[in-house]
Design a protein around this motif. Structure first.
Motif, PDB file in Angstrom:
ATOM      1  N   PRO A   1      51.614 -36.194  74.537  1.00  0.00           N
ATOM      2  CA  PRO A   1      50.768 -35.274  75.298  1.00  0.00           C
ATOM      3  C   PRO A   1      49.589 -34.953  74.548  1.00  0.00           C
ATOM      4  N   TYR A   2      49.632 -34.657  73.279  1.00  0.00           N
ATOM      5  CA  TYR A   2      48.561 -34.369  72.375  1.00  0.00           C
ATOM      6  C   TYR A   2      47.438 -35.243  72.492  1.00  0.00           C
ATOM      7  N   ILE A   3      47.778 -36.471  72.142  1.00  0.00           N
ATOM      8  CA  ILE A   3      46.740 -37.680  72.116  1.00  0.00           C
ATOM      9  C   ILE A   3      46.269 -37.986  73.665  1.00  0.00           C
ATOM     10  N   LEU A   4      46.879 -37.904  74.543  1.00  0.00           N
ATOM     11  CA  LEU A   4      46.616 -38.133  75.810  1.00  0.00           C
ATOM     12  C   LEU A   4      45.450 -37.080  76.525  1.00  0.00           C
ATOM     13  N   ARG A   5      45.989 -36.021  76.096  1.00  0.00           N
ATOM     14  CA  ARG A   5      45.131 -34.584  76.648  1.00  0.00           C
ATOM     15  C   ARG A   5      43.833 -34.738  75.934  1.00  0.00           C
ATOM     16  N   THR A   6      43.770 -34.928  74.599  1.00  0.00           N
ATOM     17  CA  THR A   6      42.287 -35.094  73.879  1.00  0.00           C
ATOM     18  C   THR A   6      41.458 -36.256  74.149  1.00  0.00           C
ATOM     19  N   ALA A   7      42.418 -37.386  74.442  1.00  0.00           N
ATOM     20  CA  ALA A   7      41.603 -38.764  74.866  1.00  0.00           C
ATOM     21  C   ALA A   7      41.039 -38.747  76.201  1.00  0.00           C
ATOM     22  N   VAL A   8      41.800 -38.083  77.299  1.00  0.00           N
ATOM     23  CA  VAL A   8      41.265 -37.586  78.712  1.00  0.00           C
ATOM     24  C   VAL A   8      39.903 -36.850  78.227  1.00  0.00           C
ATOM     25  N   ALA A   9      40.070 -35.716  77.728  1.00  0.00           N
ATOM     26  CA  ALA A   9      38.968 -34.934  77.730  1.00  0.00           C
ATOM     27  C   ALA A   9      37.567 -35.493  77.171  1.00  0.00           C
ATOM     28  N   THR A  10      37.965 -36.448  75.921  1.00  0.00           N
ATOM     29  CA  THR A  10      36.663 -37.052  75.574  1.00  0.00           C
ATOM     30  C   THR A  10      36.173 -38.032  76.249  1.00  0.00           C
ATOM     31  N   LEU A  11      37.340 -38.792  76.918  1.00  0.00           N
ATOM     32  CA  LEU A  11      36.702 -40.129  77.930  1.00  0.00           C
ATOM     33  C   LEU A  11      35.933 -39.610  79.204  1.00  0.00           C
ATOM     34  N   THR A  12      36.281 -38.346  79.511  1.00  0.00           N
ATOM     35  CA  THR A  12      35.544 -37.601  80.652  1.00  0.00           C
ATOM     36  C   THR A  12      34.106 -37.270  80.473  1.00  0.00           C
TER      37      THR A  12
END
Length: 272
Positions: free
Chosen positions: A153-164
């Protein structure tokens, strides 16, 4: 005629109160370090503060106990493996969530985030029940996969926020210039994702290395993490050895941060 110096603006009372408040918070957060580090060099045979003498015997005690070194190696290996798996899975999942629209996308993203809010004791029991029939209980890979559930969840959340925040036109321009999907991702999208991945990986490593509750249900003879080994040691002996271990971990963490700052610029990655 000499230039007049600009008048000094008085500091408002609200800013002084805010600075004092922030200072107290920083002091509160640093207080455990200010106590633990001196205790690591204590000559006392028990945890007493302030120390009445200086000694390095407790650092020697770490090396004299191979179980601590073995547990440290296991914790580090599990943290690295779990973070690596979470990074691959998290990036692929982030691309699916951000670049594609499909029914139930928001609900599925929330499902990926549930380990952040799920009670740790319940999650630990559920993972133990899943690992048992698979033959992964009390094994390295069972522990690593359980930590993937916690760190993803930590990596997915930061990756989603950055990719957006990444404009898709960059990848489309790479396609126009002849790059295929993999080349566009590797040379265009992935470098832009690096700040989010670095932040997520940092959190994942820390969470995995320090995990206690879930690991307690999955470890066994020959498979023991450092937090659990320290807990087992404290049940029978309460001396500054634990403070010495904490001090070593603090030094290693500081060195790692300095190396990351030197190589990739940690301040820039976090927007500093």
């Amino acid at each position: 005629m000499a230039d007049l110096a600009p008048p000094v603006r008085p500091v408002p009372a609200s800013e002084r109160w805010l600075a004092a408040y922030v200072g107290l918070i920083v002091l509160f957060l640093a207080l455990p370090v200010l106590i633990v580090v001196p205790l690591a060099f204590s000559s006392d045979v028990s945890l007493t503060f302030p120390p009445r003498g200086v000694s390095l015997r407790w650092f020697s005690n770490i090396w004299a106990r191979p179980e601590f070194l073995s547990a440290f190696g296991l914790s580090a290996a599990v943290a690295v493996v779990a973070t690596a798996i979470s990074m691959v899975a998290g990036v692929l999942a982030a691309i699916a969530f951000v670049r594609h629209a499909f029914p139930g996308r928001d609900a599925l993203l929330m499902l990926f985030m549930t380990p952040l809010v799920f009670p740790a004791i319940v999650l630990a029991a559920a993972l133990a029940l899943v690992m048992t029939p698979l033959g992964l209980l009390r094994s390295f890979w069972g522990l690593a996969l359980a930590h993937v559930v916690l760190t993803l969840p930590y990596i997915l959340r930061t990756a989603v926020a950055t990719l957006t925040e990444i404009d898709r036109s960059y990848a489309e321009a790479a396609h126009t210039l002849g790059a295929d999907r993999w080349q566009a991702f590797r040379h265009v999208t992935l470098p832009m994702l690096r700040p989010g991945l670095l932040a997520g990986a940092t959190f994942a490593l820390i969470i995995s290395f320090d995990e206690f509750t879930v690991s307690m249900f999955l470890v066994g003879p020959g498979v023991m993490t450092l937090p659990l080994e320290m807990y087992n040691y404290s049940e029978f002996t309460l001396d500054p050895t634990l403070a010495a271990i904490s001090t070593v971990l603090l030094v290693l963490t500081s060195i790692a941060i300095l190396v990351i700052e030197k190589l990739v610029g940690l301040g820039k990655q976090f927007g500093g």
